[in-house]
Design a protein around this motif. Structure first.
Motif, short mmCIF file in Angstrom:
data_model
loop_
_atom_site.label_atom_id
_atom_site.label_comp_id
_atom_site.label_asym_id
_atom_site.label_seq_id
_atom_site.Cartn_x
_atom_site.Cartn_y
_atom_site.Cartn_z
N ASP A 98 -44.02 96.56 71.23
CA ASP A 98 -45.06 97.56 70.98
C ASP A 98 -44.50 98.96 70.80
OD1 ASP A 98 -46.95 95.59 71.19
OD2 ASP A 98 -47.38 95.98 73.30
N ASP A 99 -43.20 99.14 70.96
CA ASP A 99 -42.59 100.45 70.84
C ASP A 99 -41.75 100.53 69.57
OD1 ASP A 99 -43.62 101.39 73.26
OD2 ASP A 99 -41.92 100.59 74.40
N PHE A 100 -41.52 101.75 69.12
CA PHE A 100 -40.69 101.97 67.95
C PHE A 100 -40.22 103.41 67.96
CE2 PHE A 100 -45.11 102.67 66.84
CZ PHE A 100 -45.08 103.94 66.27
N TYR A 101 -39.21 103.67 67.18
CA TYR A 101 -38.78 105.04 66.92
C TYR A 101 -39.43 105.48 65.62
CZ TYR A 101 -35.15 104.22 70.42
OH TYR A 101 -34.48 103.94 71.58
N VAL A 102 -39.79 106.73 65.52
CA VAL A 102 -40.41 107.24 64.31
C VAL A 102 -39.55 106.89 63.09
CG1 VAL A 102 -41.02 109.36 63.08
CG2 VAL A 102 -41.73 109.05 65.45
N GLU A 103 -38.24 106.97 63.24
CA GLU A 103 -37.33 106.64 62.14
C GLU A 103 -37.56 105.23 61.62
OE1 GLU A 103 -34.52 106.80 59.25
OE2 GLU A 103 -35.28 108.47 60.40
N ASP A 104 -38.01 104.31 62.49
CA ASP A 104 -38.26 102.93 62.07
C ASP A 104 -39.39 102.83 61.05
OD1 ASP A 104 -36.30 102.17 63.89
OD2 ASP A 104 -37.75 101.63 65.45
N LEU A 105 -40.26 103.83 61.00
CA LEU A 105 -41.41 103.80 60.09
C LEU A 105 -41.05 104.23 58.67
CD1 LEU A 105 -44.13 105.37 62.41
CD2 LEU A 105 -43.58 102.95 62.08
N ILE A 106 -40.02 105.05 58.55
CA ILE A 106 -39.65 105.58 57.24
C ILE A 106 -39.27 104.43 56.31
CG2 ILE A 106 -38.16 107.21 55.99
CD1 ILE A 106 -40.03 108.44 58.24
N GLY A 107 -39.91 104.41 55.15
CA GLY A 107 -39.63 103.37 54.17
C GLY A 107 -40.55 102.16 54.25
N LEU A 108 -41.39 102.08 55.31
CA LEU A 108 -42.32 100.95 55.39
C LEU A 108 -43.41 101.08 54.32
CD1 LEU A 108 -42.90 100.43 59.23
CD2 LEU A 108 -41.23 99.34 57.73
N ARG A 109 -43.89 99.95 53.88
CA ARG A 109 -44.96 99.91 52.88
C ARG A 109 -46.30 100.15 53.58
NH1 ARG A 109 -47.86 95.62 50.74
NH2 ARG A 109 -46.73 94.21 52.12
N ALA A 110 -47.11 101.03 53.01
CA ALA A 110 -48.43 101.31 53.57
C ALA A 110 -49.47 100.53 52.78
CB ALA A 110 -48.74 102.80 53.49
N VAL A 111 -50.33 99.81 53.50
CA VAL A 111 -51.43 99.07 52.87
C VAL A 111 -52.73 99.52 53.52
CG1 VAL A 111 -50.05 97.05 52.26
CG2 VAL A 111 -51.21 97.11 54.46
N VAL A 118 -50.90 101.20 49.17
CA VAL A 118 -51.19 102.63 49.15
C VAL A 118 -49.93 103.41 48.78
CG1 VAL A 118 -51.94 104.60 50.54
CG2 VAL A 118 -53.03 102.36 50.85
N GLY A 119 -48.80 103.04 49.34
CA GLY A 119 -47.56 103.76 49.09
C GLY A 119 -46.51 103.40 50.11
N VAL A 120 -45.63 104.35 50.37
CA VAL A 120 -44.51 104.14 51.28
C VAL A 120 -44.46 105.30 52.27
CG1 VAL A 120 -41.98 103.99 51.40
CG2 VAL A 120 -43.20 102.89 49.54
N VAL A 121 -44.13 105.01 53.53
CA VAL A 121 -44.01 106.05 54.54
C VAL A 121 -42.79 106.91 54.22
CG1 VAL A 121 -43.70 106.58 56.99
CG2 VAL A 121 -45.11 104.62 56.30
N LYS A 122 -43.03 108.19 54.04
CA LYS A 122 -41.96 109.14 53.71
C LYS A 122 -41.48 109.89 54.94
CE LYS A 122 -40.91 113.13 50.86
NZ LYS A 122 -41.46 114.13 49.96
N ALA A 123 -42.41 110.27 55.83
CA ALA A 123 -42.05 111.07 57.01
C ALA A 123 -43.17 110.99 58.03
CB ALA A 123 -41.81 112.52 56.61
N VAL A 124 -42.86 111.45 59.25
CA VAL A 124 -43.85 111.57 60.31
C VAL A 124 -43.71 112.98 60.88
CG1 VAL A 124 -44.77 110.59 62.45
CG2 VAL A 124 -43.69 109.09 60.77
N PRO A 141 -48.13 113.01 47.36
CA PRO A 141 -48.08 112.84 48.81
C PRO A 141 -49.47 112.74 49.43
CG PRO A 141 -47.01 114.90 48.11
CD PRO A 141 -47.61 114.26 46.91
N LEU A 142 -49.56 111.96 50.49
CA LEU A 142 -50.81 111.81 51.23
C LEU A 142 -50.49 111.94 52.71
CD1 LEU A 142 -53.83 110.99 51.42
CD2 LEU A 142 -53.06 108.60 51.46
N LEU A 143 -51.18 112.87 53.39
CA LEU A 143 -51.02 113.06 54.83
C LEU A 143 -52.23 112.51 55.56
CD1 LEU A 143 -49.66 116.72 54.92
CD2 LEU A 143 -48.41 114.68 55.59
N LEU A 144 -51.96 111.72 56.59
CA LEU A 144 -53.03 111.18 57.44
C LEU A 144 -52.69 111.49 58.88
CD1 LEU A 144 -53.29 107.59 55.89
CD2 LEU A 144 -54.90 109.47 55.56
N PRO A 145 -53.71 111.69 59.73
CA PRO A 145 -53.41 111.85 61.15
C PRO A 145 -52.75 110.57 61.67
CG PRO A 145 -55.74 112.25 60.68
CD PRO A 145 -55.12 111.73 59.43
#
Length: 173
Positions: A98-111, A118-124, A141-145
């Motif tokens: 259930d845990d992750f580092y923010v860096e692990d999200l970069i490059g993931l596909r967003a659906v 939708v796109g790809v995670v660029k940054a947090v 670019p798209l920013l979401l909370p």
């Protein structure tokens, strides 16, 4: 989860300025346990310079007075002034499911929750009002909370994050 690469770097500290005339300097730790920054060995600047800090004392929470063989004078400090210091992602401890580092999200596909790409995670980023998730989409670019309402699920094993998008006819919250 995708294989971790030593090419993925995670910022763990920042060179925060010189101290005195013998090359001591201040180091700001970004790690959960501020002292952990000293357990990683050599930290790397974005341009590839290495620095291996040794703790002298804590100045205030997460800010340390340190020394390093690579820095022996105030002039050496100028070279590193303000530099973000990183380590390979693979050097960090493993995480629970259930845990992750923010860096692990970069490059993931967003659906979307409807299953659309939708796109790809660029940054947090965090600009002061809370974490955001920045997606690179075909429309720009798209920013979401970065909340469970906007990002209801993260599946590192499949390499996806699910995001809740407002329809054009939905009222804004």
């Amino acid at each position: 989860m995708p294989a971790l690469s030593d090419k993925r770097m995670v910022v763990v500290a920042q060179f925060a300025g010189s101290h005195g005339v013998h090359g001591a300097f201040k180091l700001r730790s970004f790690t959960d346990d501020p002292d952990a920054v000293f357990s990683y060995g050599t930290l790397t600047t974005p341009d590839g310079r290495g620095i291996t800090p040794r703790r002298l004392r804590e100045v205030k929470p997460s800010l340390f007075l340190v020394e390093a063989d690579e820095v022996t004078s105030p002039e050496d400090c100028q070279v590193f002034k303000g530099a973000l210091l990183s380590i390979p992602r693979s050097a960090l401890p493993a995480t629970d499911d259930d845990d992750f580092y923010v860096e692990d999200l970069i490059g993931l596909r967003a659906v979307s929750t409807k299953g659309d790409d939708v796109g790809v995670v660029k940054a947090v980023p965090n600009y002061g009002a809370g974490d955001l998730i920045e997606l690179r989409t075909d429309e720009g670019p798209l920013l979401l909370p970065f909340t469970t309402a906007s990002v209801p699920s993260i599946d590192l094993a499949s390499g996806t994050v699910t995001v809740e998008l407002l329809d054009d006819d939905d009222p804004a919250p």
